[in-house]
Motif scaffolding. Structure first.
Motif, PDB file in Angstrom:
ATOM      1  N   PHE A 133       0.859  -1.180   0.000  1.00 16.83           N
ATOM      2  CA  PHE A 133       0.000   0.000   0.000  1.00 16.83           C
ATOM      3  C   PHE A 133       0.893   1.228   0.000  1.00 16.83           C
ATOM      4  O   PHE A 133       1.806   1.338   0.815  1.00 16.83           O
ATOM      5  CB  PHE A 133      -0.897  -0.001   1.244  1.00 16.83           C
ATOM      6  CG  PHE A 133      -1.749   1.232   1.358  1.00 16.83           C
ATOM      7  CD1 PHE A 133      -2.834   1.415   0.531  1.00 16.83           C
ATOM      8  CD2 PHE A 133      -1.437   2.211   2.279  1.00 16.83           C
ATOM      9  CE1 PHE A 133      -3.614   2.549   0.627  1.00 16.83           C
ATOM     10  CE2 PHE A 133      -2.210   3.348   2.385  1.00 16.83           C
ATOM     11  CZ  PHE A 133      -3.299   3.517   1.551  1.00 16.83           C
ATOM     12  N   PHE A 134       0.659   2.154  -0.921  1.00 13.67           N
ATOM     13  CA  PHE A 134       1.430   3.388  -1.001  1.00 13.67           C
ATOM     14  C   PHE A 134       0.520   4.552  -0.644  1.00 13.67           C
ATOM     15  O   PHE A 134      -0.347   4.941  -1.415  1.00 13.67           O
ATOM     16  CB  PHE A 134       2.011   3.574  -2.401  1.00 13.67           C
ATOM     17  CG  PHE A 134       2.978   2.486  -2.775  1.00 13.67           C
ATOM     18  CD1 PHE A 134       4.275   2.524  -2.307  1.00 13.67           C
ATOM     19  CD2 PHE A 134       2.587   1.422  -3.560  1.00 13.67           C
ATOM     20  CE1 PHE A 134       5.170   1.519  -2.627  1.00 13.67           C
ATOM     21  CE2 PHE A 134       3.469   0.412  -3.893  1.00 13.67           C
ATOM     22  CZ  PHE A 134       4.766   0.468  -3.420  1.00 13.67           C
ATOM     23  N   SER A 135       0.743   5.101   0.538  1.00 14.05           N
ATOM     24  CA  SER A 135      -0.086   6.193   1.040  1.00 14.05           C
ATOM     25  C   SER A 135       0.280   7.504   0.357  1.00 14.05           C
ATOM     26  O   SER A 135       1.450   7.786   0.091  1.00 14.05           O
ATOM     27  CB  SER A 135       0.121   6.338   2.557  1.00 14.05           C
ATOM     28  OG  SER A 135      -0.535   7.481   3.027  1.00 14.05           O
ATOM     29  N   SER A 136      -0.711   8.332   0.109  1.00 13.32           N
ATOM     30  CA  SER A 136      -0.457   9.663  -0.455  1.00 13.32           C
ATOM     31  C   SER A 136       0.011  10.633   0.623  1.00 13.32           C
ATOM     32  O   SER A 136       0.390  11.760   0.330  1.00 13.32           O
ATOM     33  CB  SER A 136      -1.722  10.200  -1.129  1.00 13.32           C
ATOM     34  OG  SER A 136      -2.754  10.345  -0.160  1.00 13.32           O
ATOM     35  N   GLN A 137       0.019  10.193   1.865  1.00 13.34           N
ATOM     36  CA  GLN A 137       0.408  11.054   2.985  1.00 13.34           C
ATOM     37  C   GLN A 137       1.853  10.842   3.430  1.00 13.34           C
ATOM     38  O   GLN A 137       2.238  11.259   4.504  1.00 13.34           O
ATOM     39  CB  GLN A 137      -0.530  10.813   4.178  1.00 13.34           C
ATOM     40  CG  GLN A 137      -2.000  10.951   3.857  1.00 13.34           C
ATOM     41  CD  GLN A 137      -2.354  12.332   3.329  1.00 13.34           C
ATOM     42  OE1 GLN A 137      -1.867  13.334   3.827  1.00 13.34           O
ATOM     43  NE2 GLN A 137      -3.186  12.375   2.290  1.00 13.34           N
ATOM     44  N   ASN A 138       2.686  10.177   2.638  1.00 16.10           N
ATOM     45  CA  ASN A 138       4.074   9.916   3.011  1.00 16.10           C
ATOM     46  C   ASN A 138       4.879  11.201   3.107  1.00 16.10           C
ATOM     47  O   ASN A 138       4.654  12.149   2.349  1.00 16.10           O
ATOM     48  CB  ASN A 138       4.742   8.984   2.006  1.00 16.10           C
ATOM     49  CG  ASN A 138       4.581   7.540   2.390  1.00 16.10           C
ATOM     50  OD1 ASN A 138       4.255   7.230   3.524  1.00 16.10           O
ATOM     51  ND2 ASN A 138       4.799   6.661   1.442  1.00 16.10           N
ATOM     52  N   ASP A 139       5.864  11.200   4.021  1.00 15.35           N
ATOM     53  CA  ASP A 139       6.698  12.388   4.208  1.00 15.35           C
ATOM     54  C   ASP A 139       7.957  12.383   3.345  1.00 15.35           C
ATOM     55  O   ASP A 139       8.752  13.307   3.402  1.00 15.35           O
ATOM     56  CB  ASP A 139       7.075  12.539   5.679  1.00 15.35           C
ATOM     57  CG  ASP A 139       7.933  11.395   6.189  1.00 15.35           C
ATOM     58  OD1 ASP A 139       8.213  10.457   5.422  1.00 15.35           O
ATOM     59  OD2 ASP A 139       8.326  11.447   7.361  1.00 15.35           O
TER      60      ASP A 139
ATOM     61  N   LEU B 222      20.386   3.230  -1.920  1.00 19.13           N
ATOM     62  CA  LEU B 222      19.941   4.544  -1.448  1.00 19.13           C
ATOM     63  C   LEU B 222      20.455   5.653  -2.362  1.00 19.13           C
ATOM     64  O   LEU B 222      19.716   6.584  -2.709  1.00 19.13           O
ATOM     65  CB  LEU B 222      20.396   4.788  -0.009  1.00 19.13           C
ATOM     66  CG  LEU B 222      19.655   4.010   1.068  1.00 19.13           C
ATOM     67  CD1 LEU B 222      20.389   4.120   2.403  1.00 19.13           C
ATOM     68  CD2 LEU B 222      18.223   4.502   1.206  1.00 19.13           C
ATOM     69  N   SER B 223      21.711   5.558  -2.778  1.00 16.10           N
ATOM     70  CA  SER B 223      22.281   6.565  -3.679  1.00 16.10           C
ATOM     71  C   SER B 223      21.540   6.588  -5.009  1.00 16.10           C
ATOM     72  O   SER B 223      21.215   7.654  -5.543  1.00 16.10           O
ATOM     73  CB  SER B 223      23.767   6.295  -3.923  1.00 16.10           C
ATOM     74  OG  SER B 223      24.491   6.441  -2.741  1.00 16.10           O
ATOM     75  N   TRP B 224      21.276   5.394  -5.544  1.00 16.26           N
ATOM     76  CA  TRP B 224      20.565   5.319  -6.818  1.00 16.26           C
ATOM     77  C   TRP B 224      19.146   5.890  -6.689  1.00 16.26           C
ATOM     78  O   TRP B 224      18.686   6.631  -7.558  1.00 16.26           O
ATOM     79  CB  TRP B 224      20.523   3.873  -7.313  1.00 16.26           C
ATOM     80  CG  TRP B 224      19.832   3.758  -8.631  1.00 16.26           C
ATOM     81  CD1 TRP B 224      20.363   3.993  -9.865  1.00 16.26           C
ATOM     82  CD2 TRP B 224      18.457   3.432  -8.845  1.00 16.26           C
ATOM     83  NE1 TRP B 224      19.410   3.820 -10.831  1.00 16.26           N
ATOM     84  CE2 TRP B 224      18.227   3.473 -10.240  1.00 16.26           C
ATOM     85  CE3 TRP B 224      17.402   3.098  -8.001  1.00 16.26           C
ATOM     86  CZ2 TRP B 224      16.990   3.208 -10.801  1.00 16.26           C
ATOM     87  CZ3 TRP B 224      16.169   2.819  -8.571  1.00 16.26           C
ATOM     88  CH2 TRP B 224      15.972   2.878  -9.955  1.00 16.26           C
ATOM     89  N   LEU B 225      18.466   5.556  -5.597  1.00 16.44           N
ATOM     90  CA  LEU B 225      17.103   6.056  -5.401  1.00 16.44           C
ATOM     91  C   LEU B 225      17.081   7.567  -5.223  1.00 16.44           C
ATOM     92  O   LEU B 225      16.180   8.247  -5.723  1.00 16.44           O
ATOM     93  CB  LEU B 225      16.439   5.352  -4.213  1.00 16.44           C
ATOM     94  CG  LEU B 225      16.059   3.897  -4.470  1.00 16.44           C
ATOM     95  CD1 LEU B 225      15.683   3.209  -3.165  1.00 16.44           C
ATOM     96  CD2 LEU B 225      14.917   3.801  -5.473  1.00 16.44           C
TER      97      LEU B 225
ATOM     98  N   LYS C 151      12.546  15.281 -10.212  1.00 16.38           N
ATOM     99  CA  LYS C 151      12.351  16.624  -9.647  1.00 16.38           C
ATOM    100  C   LYS C 151      11.700  16.589  -8.267  1.00 16.38           C
ATOM    101  O   LYS C 151      10.943  17.477  -7.892  1.00 16.38           O
ATOM    102  CB  LYS C 151      11.516  17.501 -10.589  1.00 16.38           C
ATOM    103  CG  LYS C 151      12.038  17.573 -12.006  1.00 16.38           C
ATOM    104  CD  LYS C 151      13.297  18.365 -12.092  1.00 16.38           C
ATOM    105  CE  LYS C 151      13.682  18.585 -13.544  1.00 16.38           C
ATOM    106  NZ  LYS C 151      14.980  18.164 -13.874  1.00 16.38           N
ATOM    107  N   ILE C 152      11.992  15.533  -7.509  1.00 16.41           N
ATOM    108  CA  ILE C 152      11.502  15.429  -6.137  1.00 16.41           C
ATOM    109  C   ILE C 152      12.680  15.710  -5.219  1.00 16.41           C
ATOM    110  O   ILE C 152      13.652  14.956  -5.184  1.00 16.41           O
ATOM    111  CB  ILE C 152      10.922  14.023  -5.853  1.00 16.41           C
ATOM    112  CG1 ILE C 152       9.734  13.756  -6.775  1.00 16.41           C
ATOM    113  CG2 ILE C 152      10.532  13.891  -4.388  1.00 16.41           C
ATOM    114  CD1 ILE C 152       9.217  12.341  -6.721  1.00 16.41           C
ATOM    115  N   LEU C 153      12.604  16.842  -4.519  1.00  8.76           N
ATOM    116  CA  LEU C 153      13.699  17.245  -3.650  1.00  8.76           C
ATOM    117  C   LEU C 153      13.734  16.351  -2.417  1.00  8.76           C
ATOM    118  O   LEU C 153      12.714  16.096  -1.793  1.00  8.76           O
ATOM    119  CB  LEU C 153      13.553  18.706  -3.240  1.00  8.76           C
ATOM    120  CG  LEU C 153      13.613  19.721  -4.387  1.00  8.76           C
ATOM    121  CD1 LEU C 153      13.355  21.121  -3.862  1.00  8.76           C
ATOM    122  CD2 LEU C 153      14.952  19.651  -5.090  1.00  8.76           C
ATOM    123  N   HIS C 154      14.927  15.899  -2.095  1.00  5.72           N
ATOM    124  CA  HIS C 154      15.108  15.023  -0.930  1.00  5.72           C
ATOM    125  C   HIS C 154      16.350  15.513  -0.202  1.00  5.72           C
ATOM    126  O   HIS C 154      17.460  15.035  -0.437  1.00  5.72           O
ATOM    127  CB  HIS C 154      15.256  13.573  -1.386  1.00  5.72           C
ATOM    128  CG  HIS C 154      15.154  12.605  -0.267  1.00  5.72           C
ATOM    129  ND1 HIS C 154      16.232  12.206   0.464  1.00  5.72           N
ATOM    130  CD2 HIS C 154      14.077  11.978   0.277  1.00  5.72           C
ATOM    131  CE1 HIS C 154      15.838  11.371   1.399  1.00  5.72           C
ATOM    132  NE2 HIS C 154      14.544  11.219   1.296  1.00  5.72           N
TER     133      HIS C 154
END
Length: 161
Positions: free
Chosen positions: A16-22, A84-87, A95-98
């Motif tokens: 399940f992939f929640s739309s509320q993830n941080d 983790l580096s690849w992800l 274009k998702i800032l992390h």
């Protein structure tokens, strides 16, 4: 054969992939130092979460023989760090800032001391009983398996919510 029997008798599990993830990223890694009775090679496993959603996992027999549990765990940590580096790179391309450091959980204190360079990652100890990725690297009893499966976010996708 146990895995195939389990899949045949339990066709409903899903993620399940929640739309509320941080969008915080963390990984659990583990190794079963030399468990193969023939080659004495270790099995490495990791799982990666984005928020509360499992997004990547892997289990693999290590290519070389490890002389200690710390060495086997360091190899597991290396695989998890590469993932983790690849992800992070994939998220950047999307274009998702992390901006937060990804957390890496390991249950071997000697390996944690070896990997104490905090520049690109943070590594923290997790007790063996809470090591989620054990489900990929060790034979577990039914209760431990069901607990870890639940922690991975695997749910019966055909049951009513």
């Amino acid at each position: 054969m146990q895995i195939l029997r389990y899949l045949k008798n339990n066709p409903d599990p899903g993620l399940f992939f929640s739309s509320q993830n941080d969008l915080s990223m963390c990984a659990f890694c583990d190794s079963d130092w030399g468990r193969c009775p023939i080659s004495r090679k270790s099995t490495t496993g990791y799982c990666v979460f984005l928020g509360s959603s499992l997004i990547s996992w892997r289990t693999k027999r290590q290519k070389t023989f490890s002389l200690s549990s710390a060495e086997a765990e360091c190899r597991a940590m290396t695989g998890a760090c590469c993932e983790l580096s690849w992800l992070r790179s994939l998220l950047k391309d999307l274009k998702i800032l992390h901006s937060k450091a990804a957390l890496l959980y390991c249950d071997n204190k000697a390996a944690l001391h070896i990997a104490s360079n905090p520049v690109f990652h943070e590594t923290e100890y997790v007790p063996s009983g809470e090591q989620i990725v054990d489900v990929f690297t060790k034979p577990l009893g039914k209760e431990a398996f069901l607990t870890m499966k639940s922690k991975l976010g695997v749910r019966d996708i055909h049951s009513p919510t």
